[in-house]
Design a protein around this motif. Structure first.
Motif, PDB file in Angstrom:
ATOM      1  N   ALA A  23      79.207  57.505  23.698  1.00  0.00           N
ATOM      2  CA  ALA A  23      79.108  58.945  23.938  1.00  0.00           C
ATOM      3  C   ALA A  23      77.675  59.386  23.670  1.00  0.00           C
ATOM      4  O   ALA A  23      77.111  59.072  22.620  1.00  0.00           O
ATOM      5  CB  ALA A  23      80.071  59.700  23.027  1.00  0.00           C
ATOM      6  N   HIS A  24      77.089  60.104  24.632  1.00  0.00           N
ATOM      7  CA  HIS A  24      75.700  60.552  24.536  1.00  0.00           C
ATOM      8  C   HIS A  24      75.625  62.074  24.647  1.00  0.00           C
ATOM      9  O   HIS A  24      76.485  62.698  25.269  1.00  0.00           O
ATOM     10  CB  HIS A  24      74.869  59.947  25.676  1.00  0.00           C
ATOM     11  CG  HIS A  24      74.766  58.459  25.594  1.00  0.00           C
ATOM     12  ND1 HIS A  24      73.604  57.831  25.239  1.00  0.00           N
ATOM     13  CD2 HIS A  24      75.677  57.487  25.814  1.00  0.00           C
ATOM     14  CE1 HIS A  24      73.799  56.522  25.240  1.00  0.00           C
ATOM     15  NE2 HIS A  24      75.057  56.289  25.595  1.00  0.00           N
ATOM     16  N   ASP A  25      74.572  62.649  24.092  1.00  0.00           N
ATOM     17  CA  ASP A  25      74.348  64.083  24.265  1.00  0.00           C
ATOM     18  C   ASP A  25      73.621  64.319  25.587  1.00  0.00           C
ATOM     19  O   ASP A  25      73.323  63.367  26.326  1.00  0.00           O
ATOM     20  CB  ASP A  25      73.606  64.695  23.071  1.00  0.00           C
ATOM     21  CG  ASP A  25      72.173  64.208  22.909  1.00  0.00           C
ATOM     22  OD1 ASP A  25      71.619  63.588  23.843  1.00  0.00           O
ATOM     23  OD2 ASP A  25      71.595  64.463  21.837  1.00  0.00           O
ATOM     24  N   LEU A  26      73.333  65.569  25.894  1.00  0.00           N
ATOM     25  CA  LEU A  26      72.693  65.899  27.164  1.00  0.00           C
ATOM     26  C   LEU A  26      71.281  65.332  27.295  1.00  0.00           C
ATOM     27  O   LEU A  26      70.767  65.177  28.390  1.00  0.00           O
ATOM     28  CB  LEU A  26      72.670  67.416  27.363  1.00  0.00           C
ATOM     29  CG  LEU A  26      74.045  68.056  27.540  1.00  0.00           C
ATOM     30  CD1 LEU A  26      73.917  69.577  27.591  1.00  0.00           C
ATOM     31  CD2 LEU A  26      74.731  67.530  28.781  1.00  0.00           C
ATOM     32  N   ARG A  29      70.753  60.829  24.009  1.00  0.00           N
ATOM     33  CA  ARG A  29      70.828  60.159  22.710  1.00  0.00           C
ATOM     34  C   ARG A  29      72.281  59.791  22.408  1.00  0.00           C
ATOM     35  O   ARG A  29      73.183  60.596  22.597  1.00  0.00           O
ATOM     36  CB  ARG A  29      70.288  61.061  21.605  1.00  0.00           C
ATOM     37  CG  ARG A  29      68.788  61.279  21.697  1.00  0.00           C
ATOM     38  CD  ARG A  29      68.306  62.141  20.553  1.00  0.00           C
ATOM     39  NE  ARG A  29      68.921  63.451  20.600  1.00  0.00           N
ATOM     40  CZ  ARG A  29      68.323  64.572  21.013  1.00  0.00           C
ATOM     41  NH1 ARG A  29      67.068  64.541  21.384  1.00  0.00           N
ATOM     42  NH2 ARG A  29      68.968  65.712  21.035  1.00  0.00           N
ATOM     43  N   ARG A  30      72.476  58.556  21.917  1.00  0.00           N
ATOM     44  CA  ARG A  30      73.834  58.119  21.595  1.00  0.00           C
ATOM     45  C   ARG A  30      74.348  58.888  20.388  1.00  0.00           C
ATOM     46  O   ARG A  30      73.678  58.994  19.368  1.00  0.00           O
ATOM     47  CB  ARG A  30      73.861  56.617  21.309  1.00  0.00           C
ATOM     48  CG  ARG A  30      75.296  56.096  21.159  1.00  0.00           C
ATOM     49  CD  ARG A  30      75.356  54.609  20.976  1.00  0.00           C
ATOM     50  NE  ARG A  30      74.811  54.292  19.661  1.00  0.00           N
ATOM     51  CZ  ARG A  30      74.093  53.216  19.395  1.00  0.00           C
ATOM     52  NH1 ARG A  30      73.806  52.367  20.340  1.00  0.00           N
ATOM     53  NH2 ARG A  30      73.649  52.997  18.182  1.00  0.00           N
ATOM     54  N   ILE A  31      75.559  59.412  20.519  1.00  0.00           N
ATOM     55  CA  ILE A  31      76.183  60.160  19.438  1.00  0.00           C
ATOM     56  C   ILE A  31      77.162  59.261  18.679  1.00  0.00           C
ATOM     57  O   ILE A  31      77.093  59.137  17.471  1.00  0.00           O
ATOM     58  CB  ILE A  31      76.939  61.396  19.979  1.00  0.00           C
ATOM     59  CG1 ILE A  31      75.991  62.311  20.725  1.00  0.00           C
ATOM     60  CG2 ILE A  31      77.638  62.131  18.853  1.00  0.00           C
ATOM     61  CD1 ILE A  31      76.696  63.428  21.471  1.00  0.00           C
ATOM     62  N   GLN A  45      88.933  53.682  17.315  1.00  0.00           N
ATOM     63  CA  GLN A  45      87.851  54.068  16.413  1.00  0.00           C
ATOM     64  C   GLN A  45      86.690  54.658  17.205  1.00  0.00           C
ATOM     65  O   GLN A  45      86.500  54.339  18.374  1.00  0.00           O
ATOM     66  CB  GLN A  45      87.372  52.900  15.558  1.00  0.00           C
ATOM     67  CG  GLN A  45      86.730  51.772  16.308  1.00  0.00           C
ATOM     68  CD  GLN A  45      86.198  50.711  15.353  1.00  0.00           C
ATOM     69  OE1 GLN A  45      85.738  51.009  14.238  1.00  0.00           O
ATOM     70  NE2 GLN A  45      86.239  49.464  15.771  1.00  0.00           N
ATOM     71  N   SER A  46      85.974  55.537  16.548  1.00  0.00           N
ATOM     72  CA  SER A  46      84.786  56.150  17.120  1.00  0.00           C
ATOM     73  C   SER A  46      83.855  56.462  15.962  1.00  0.00           C
ATOM     74  O   SER A  46      84.250  57.135  15.015  1.00  0.00           O
ATOM     75  CB  SER A  46      85.156  57.427  17.880  1.00  0.00           C
ATOM     76  OG  SER A  46      84.023  57.983  18.508  1.00  0.00           O
ATOM     77  N   GLU A  55      79.498  65.655  14.221  1.00  0.00           N
ATOM     78  CA  GLU A  55      80.094  66.965  14.464  1.00  0.00           C
ATOM     79  C   GLU A  55      80.914  66.985  15.758  1.00  0.00           C
ATOM     80  O   GLU A  55      81.739  67.859  15.961  1.00  0.00           O
ATOM     81  CB  GLU A  55      79.017  68.056  14.499  1.00  0.00           C
ATOM     82  CG  GLU A  55      78.057  67.920  15.674  1.00  0.00           C
ATOM     83  CD  GLU A  55      76.978  68.982  15.686  1.00  0.00           C
ATOM     84  OE1 GLU A  55      77.278  70.144  16.031  1.00  0.00           O
ATOM     85  OE2 GLU A  55      75.831  68.631  15.366  1.00  0.00           O
ATOM     86  N   PHE A  56      80.685  66.009  16.634  1.00  0.00           N
ATOM     87  CA  PHE A  56      81.387  65.930  17.918  1.00  0.00           C
ATOM     88  C   PHE A  56      82.569  64.964  17.889  1.00  0.00           C
ATOM     89  O   PHE A  56      83.236  64.767  18.902  1.00  0.00           O
ATOM     90  CB  PHE A  56      80.411  65.471  19.010  1.00  0.00           C
ATOM     91  CG  PHE A  56      79.211  66.345  19.133  1.00  0.00           C
ATOM     92  CD1 PHE A  56      79.299  67.593  19.727  1.00  0.00           C
ATOM     93  CD2 PHE A  56      77.987  65.936  18.624  1.00  0.00           C
ATOM     94  CE1 PHE A  56      78.184  68.413  19.833  1.00  0.00           C
ATOM     95  CE2 PHE A  56      76.869  66.741  18.724  1.00  0.00           C
ATOM     96  CZ  PHE A  56      76.975  67.994  19.330  1.00  0.00           C
TER      97      PHE A  56
END
Length: 78
Positions: A23-26, A29-31, A45-46, A55-56
């Motif tokens: 999962a990446h932000d706009l 960057r990998r979140i 798992q995440s 926070e996401f």
């Protein structure tokens, strides 16, 4: 500096039951890195940096689980 990644270190990528997502932000960057289980049909798992929940975290899990049918349908047709 090379940062170790638990997906590699623990071999999650090699599980035949797992789909590994990032999962990446706009900004790109990998979140969090997400492990989705085909057998269970859900995220197992995440985790973000240092195995933290970001926070996401809940939004990422909900988004992947809400779209689980896409992975399961793709697996059935492959």
């Amino acid at each position: 500096m090379h940062k170790k990644h638990c997906v590699f270190e623990c071999g999650y990528y090699a599980k035949s039951d797992s789909i590994i997502l990032s999962a990446h932000d706009l900004s790109g960057r990998r979140i969090e890195t997400v492990e989705f289980s085909i057998k269970q049909g859900k995220v197992v798992q995440s985790r973000g940096v240092c195995n933290s929940n970001t926070e996401f975290h809940e939004r990422i899990i909900r988004l992947v689980n809400d779209n689980a049918y896409r992975f399961l349908d793709a697996k059935l047709t492959s």
